[in-house]
Structure formats: C-alpha cells, structure tokens
Design a protein around this motif. Structure first.
Motif, mmCIF file in Angstrom:
data_model
loop_
_atom_site.group_PDB
_atom_site.id
_atom_site.type_symbol
_atom_site.label_atom_id
_atom_site.label_comp_id
_atom_site.label_asym_id
_atom_site.label_seq_id
_atom_site.Cartn_x
_atom_site.Cartn_y
_atom_site.Cartn_z
ATOM 1 N N ARG A 229 0.834 -1.203 0.000
ATOM 2 C CA ARG A 229 0.000 0.000 0.000
ATOM 3 C C ARG A 229 0.876 1.263 0.000
ATOM 4 N NH1 ARG A 229 -5.140 0.074 2.317
ATOM 5 N NH2 ARG A 229 -4.494 -1.700 3.606
ATOM 6 N N GLY A 230 0.630 2.157 -0.931
ATOM 7 C CA GLY A 230 1.373 3.406 -1.001
ATOM 8 C C GLY A 230 2.544 3.386 -1.944
ATOM 9 N N LEU A 231 2.944 2.221 -2.417
ATOM 10 C CA LEU A 231 4.066 2.159 -3.359
ATOM 11 C C LEU A 231 3.598 2.550 -4.766
ATOM 12 C CD1 LEU A 231 5.937 -1.145 -2.376
ATOM 13 C CD2 LEU A 231 6.606 1.215 -1.873
ATOM 14 N N THR A 232 4.415 3.310 -5.445
ATOM 15 C CA THR A 232 4.101 3.703 -6.812
ATOM 16 C C THR A 232 4.490 2.583 -7.775
ATOM 17 O OG1 THR A 232 6.254 4.708 -7.192
ATOM 18 C CG2 THR A 232 4.548 6.099 -6.198
ATOM 19 N N VAL A 233 4.047 2.717 -8.995
ATOM 20 C CA VAL A 233 4.398 1.734 -10.012
ATOM 21 C C VAL A 233 5.914 1.688 -10.204
ATOM 22 C CG1 VAL A 233 4.172 1.134 -12.445
ATOM 23 C CG2 VAL A 233 2.182 1.977 -11.176
ATOM 24 N N LYS A 234 6.537 2.848 -10.201
ATOM 25 C CA LYS A 234 7.995 2.899 -10.362
ATOM 26 C C LYS A 234 8.701 2.200 -9.206
ATOM 27 C CE LYS A 234 11.897 6.020 -11.104
ATOM 28 N NZ LYS A 234 12.723 5.274 -10.155
ATOM 29 N N GLN A 235 8.227 2.401 -7.983
ATOM 30 C CA GLN A 235 8.847 1.753 -6.835
ATOM 31 C C GLN A 235 8.692 0.232 -6.915
ATOM 32 O OE1 GLN A 235 6.726 3.981 -3.801
ATOM 33 N NE2 GLN A 235 8.607 5.093 -3.201
ATOM 34 N N LEU A 236 7.545 -0.225 -7.398
ATOM 35 C CA LEU A 236 7.354 -1.670 -7.577
ATOM 36 C C LEU A 236 8.327 -2.213 -8.626
ATOM 37 C CD1 LEU A 236 3.449 -1.992 -7.467
ATOM 38 C CD2 LEU A 236 5.101 -2.735 -5.725
ATOM 39 N N GLN A 237 8.553 -1.447 -9.670
ATOM 40 C CA GLN A 237 9.522 -1.859 -10.689
ATOM 41 C C GLN A 237 10.937 -1.897 -10.112
ATOM 42 O OE1 GLN A 237 8.869 1.032 -13.786
ATOM 43 N NE2 GLN A 237 7.123 -0.076 -14.680
ATOM 44 N N ASP A 238 11.263 -0.900 -9.291
ATOM 45 C CA ASP A 238 12.578 -0.877 -8.648
ATOM 46 C C ASP A 238 12.755 -2.082 -7.730
ATOM 47 O OD1 ASP A 238 13.120 1.473 -9.959
ATOM 48 O OD2 ASP A 238 12.621 2.770 -8.246
ATOM 49 N N LEU A 239 11.676 -2.439 -7.026
ATOM 50 C CA LEU A 239 11.749 -3.592 -6.126
ATOM 51 C C LEU A 239 11.998 -4.870 -6.916
ATOM 52 C CD1 LEU A 239 11.492 -5.036 -3.452
ATOM 53 C CD2 LEU A 239 8.991 -4.901 -3.677
ATOM 54 N N ARG A 240 11.311 -5.036 -8.022
ATOM 55 C CA ARG A 240 11.503 -6.231 -8.850
ATOM 56 C C ARG A 240 12.943 -6.298 -9.376
ATOM 57 N NH1 ARG A 240 6.025 -4.847 -10.493
ATOM 58 N NH2 ARG A 240 4.608 -6.573 -9.965
ATOM 59 N N ARG A 241 13.472 -5.154 -9.790
ATOM 60 C CA ARG A 241 14.855 -5.134 -10.287
ATOM 61 C C ARG A 241 15.853 -5.448 -9.176
ATOM 62 N NH1 ARG A 241 13.125 -0.769 -13.690
ATOM 63 N NH2 ARG A 241 13.667 0.747 -12.060
ATOM 64 N N SER A 242 15.584 -4.960 -7.965
ATOM 65 C CA SER A 242 16.508 -5.204 -6.850
ATOM 66 C C SER A 242 16.549 -6.679 -6.456
ATOM 67 C CB SER A 242 16.120 -4.353 -5.636
ATOM 68 O OG SER A 242 14.878 -4.781 -5.107
ATOM 69 N N LEU A 243 15.426 -7.370 -6.648
ATOM 70 C CA LEU A 243 15.390 -8.795 -6.323
ATOM 71 C C LEU A 243 16.110 -9.616 -7.380
ATOM 72 C CD1 LEU A 243 11.702 -9.147 -5.043
ATOM 73 C CD2 LEU A 243 13.796 -9.134 -3.675
ATOM 74 N N GLY A 244 16.122 -9.129 -8.611
ATOM 75 C CA GLY A 244 16.833 -9.817 -9.680
ATOM 76 C C GLY A 244 16.360 -11.244 -9.876
ATOM 77 N N ALA A 245 17.345 -12.149 -10.014
ATOM 78 C CA ALA A 245 17.026 -13.555 -10.257
ATOM 79 C C ALA A 245 16.657 -14.297 -8.984
ATOM 80 C CB ALA A 245 18.211 -14.244 -10.932
ATOM 81 N N ASN A 246 16.793 -13.632 -7.835
ATOM 82 C CA ASN A 246 16.512 -14.318 -6.571
ATOM 83 C C ASN A 246 15.027 -14.522 -6.320
ATOM 84 O OD1 ASN A 246 19.193 -14.694 -5.532
ATOM 85 N ND2 ASN A 246 19.287 -12.487 -5.244
ATOM 86 N N ALA A 247 14.193 -13.652 -6.878
ATOM 87 C CA ALA A 247 12.759 -13.742 -6.602
ATOM 88 C C ALA A 247 11.964 -13.014 -7.680
ATOM 89 C CB ALA A 247 12.438 -13.163 -5.221
ATOM 90 N N SER A 248 10.723 -13.453 -7.841
ATOM 91 C CA SER A 248 9.765 -12.736 -8.690
ATOM 92 C C SER A 248 8.711 -12.138 -7.771
ATOM 93 C CB SER A 248 9.134 -13.686 -9.702
ATOM 94 O OG SER A 248 8.465 -14.755 -9.038
ATOM 95 N N TYR A 249 8.245 -10.960 -8.124
ATOM 96 C CA TYR A 249 7.334 -10.219 -7.243
ATOM 97 C C TYR A 249 6.015 -10.032 -7.979
ATOM 98 C CZ TYR A 249 6.049 -6.787 -3.650
ATOM 99 O OH TYR A 249 5.451 -6.107 -2.610
ATOM 100 N N ALA A 250 4.936 -10.590 -7.406
ATOM 101 C CA ALA A 250 3.644 -10.574 -8.094
ATOM 102 C C ALA A 250 2.543 -10.076 -7.161
ATOM 103 C CB ALA A 250 3.297 -11.977 -8.582
ATOM 104 N N VAL A 251 1.715 -9.186 -7.693
ATOM 105 C CA VAL A 251 0.533 -8.714 -6.969
ATOM 106 C C VAL A 251 -0.558 -9.766 -7.119
ATOM 107 C CG1 VAL A 251 -1.250 -6.934 -6.836
ATOM 108 C CG2 VAL A 251 1.141 -6.296 -7.331
ATOM 109 N N VAL A 252 -1.201 -10.143 -5.998
ATOM 110 C CA VAL A 252 -2.217 -11.205 -6.020
ATOM 111 C C VAL A 252 -3.480 -10.728 -5.307
ATOM 112 C CG1 VAL A 252 -0.478 -13.052 -6.055
ATOM 113 C CG2 VAL A 252 -1.355 -12.224 -3.867
ATOM 114 N N LYS A 253 -4.571 -11.387 -5.645
ATOM 115 C CA LYS A 253 -5.818 -11.164 -4.913
ATOM 116 C C LYS A 253 -5.828 -12.084 -3.696
ATOM 117 C CE LYS A 253 -8.800 -9.578 -8.687
ATOM 118 N NZ LYS A 253 -9.033 -8.274 -8.038
ATOM 119 N N ASN A 254 -6.247 -11.573 -2.565
ATOM 120 C CA ASN A 254 -6.190 -12.332 -1.321
ATOM 121 C C ASN A 254 -7.013 -13.619 -1.394
ATOM 122 O OD1 ASN A 254 -4.484 -10.462 -0.083
ATOM 123 N ND2 ASN A 254 -6.216 -9.223 0.646
ATOM 124 N N THR A 255 -8.197 -13.560 -1.965
ATOM 125 C CA THR A 255 -9.061 -14.749 -2.013
ATOM 126 C C THR A 255 -8.424 -15.855 -2.858
ATOM 127 O OG1 THR A 255 -10.248 -13.732 -3.870
ATOM 128 C CG2 THR A 255 -11.179 -13.439 -1.669
#
Length: 230
Positions: free
Chosen positions: A29-55
């Motif tokens: 909550r509160g993260l911008t699209v750019k910040q989410l992209q930066d987070l994905r790049r920082s994780l690199g090959a170690n992890a993939s970052y995906a937004v999911v629906k809770n249900t």
C-alpha cells in the motif's frame, strides 16, 4: 473475474508456490508503479514479485498445503516468490523496506513451513550462500593444506635419505651390493709392513747416544794424563 480466469489465476499462484523455495507476503500500500519496478529489479534472479488477490492466494495456499496464511492475506498483497538464494532475497526485501517504509513484510513460508515477520528479519541477517560457501571452501583448503603437509613430511624425509644413499652409492658402489664398503687395496698392505723398519730407523740414533757418552770418559782421561805429565 470469470470463473475460468479465477481458476487460471489460482493455478498460476499454485505453480509459483511449487516452483519456489519460499515466499514472502508483503503489503505494498502506497508504493508507486515505479517503486514496484525498482523492487523487482533489486530482487533480480533471486525472486519474482507478483501482486495477487487475497481470495485467490488463500485458495492456492490451501491447495499446496500451506497453513497460517489466512490472517496475513489482508490489504493490498504482493508475494515475492523466491527462486534463488533465500537469504539474498530476504536481504533485498528488508533493505527496500528500510528505504521505502510503505512496503510492509508480513510473513512468509520456507520449505513449506510458515514464517512470521521477525523470522524473515532474522533470515535476512544471515550470511549469504556465497559467503558461507567461501568460508567453507577456505576452511577446506586450510584442512587440505595441513593434510598435504603431514603427508609430504615423511615423503620429504624419505627423499632426503634416498638422495644421501644415492650419493654414497656413487662414491662406493659396494653399498648397493650389501657390502660394508670398499676393502683396502692390496698395494697398500706393504706400507703397514714397512712401518717396523721405519720405526727401527727412528730408534737408531737412540742406540748411538750411549756410544757418544762412552767416549767422553776417555777424552777426560786423556786430558788428565796430559796434565800429570806436565
């Protein structure tokens, strides 16, 4: 969302859970699209970052046998599916959350076991796999060096003895034949027999000494006779 789309989305989350070594649930909550992209790049090959629906995430977690996620799946949720080094991924999420406090790490799962936020923080404090492997390799090399030294020490001593024996054998080949050494040459034997003669010659002046002393009284008598006649 249509039923087929929901099933496809659940199947995708299930596949991500099955193919990953662990997963970390976050609230973005509160993260911008750019910040989410930066987070994905920082994780690199170690992890993939995906937004999911809770249900849908609850259904997928239930299908793969993960428990304890229901309370964590609240608010805007994104999951970091860890494919590489778990420690490195945890460090990346922790560091990003420090720089961007709006990212909240809520918990996760590692090898099928649920983790809370504090356990993930402890995981991030561990040394990375590369560092641990480096230390292990260093320890193994040190042990091998000691082992090689211990193994080489007797061999080096044996080599020195063999070298000394070879040098001795070159000077005296009879050693290799089991002999005690080269016997004294036959031409040298007369030297020992000539020794008594040399000794006799040395003692000869001693025999002549008394004769010289015997002549002395005669000379004295002659002097006395001449004195009397005078």
């Amino acid at each position: 969302m249509a039923r087929a789309d929901k099933q496809a989305a659940v199947a995708e989350i299930v596949e991500s859970f099955n193919e990953s070594a662990g997963a970390v649930l976050t609230e973005y909550r509160g993260l911008t699209v750019k910040q989410l992209q930066d987070l994905r790049r920082s994780l690199g090959a170690n992890a993939s970052y995906a937004v999911v629906k809770n249900t849908l995430a609850k259904i997928a977690a239930s299908e793969v046998g993960i428990e304890g996620f229901d309370d964590l799946l609240t608010g805007p949720t994104a999951i970091a599916f860890i494919n590489g080094d778990v420690v490195e991924a945890a460090k990346g999420l922790r560091d990003f959350a420090k720089a961007n406090p709006t990212l909240v790490i809520k918990g996760g799962v590692l090898d099928g076991k649920p983790l809370d936020a504090s356990e993930i923080a402890k995981l991030a404090d561990l040394e990375s796999r590369e560092v641990l492997l480096g230390k292990l390799a260093g320890a193994m090399l040190a042990s091998l060096s000691q082992a090689v030294y211990l193994l080489n020490a007797p061999l080096a001593q044996a080599a020195r003895l063999a070298g000394a024996l070879q040098a001795k054998a070159e000077q005296d080949p009879s050693i290799l034949a089991g002999g005690a050494g080269t016997p004294v040459a036959a031409e040298e034997a007369p030297a020992e027999e000539a020794a008594p003669e040399a000794a006799a010659e040395t003692e000869a002046p001693a025999d002549e000494a008394p004769a010289a002393e015997a002549d002395a009284p005669a000379a004295e008598a002659s002097d006395e006779g001449e004195a009397t006649e005078a």
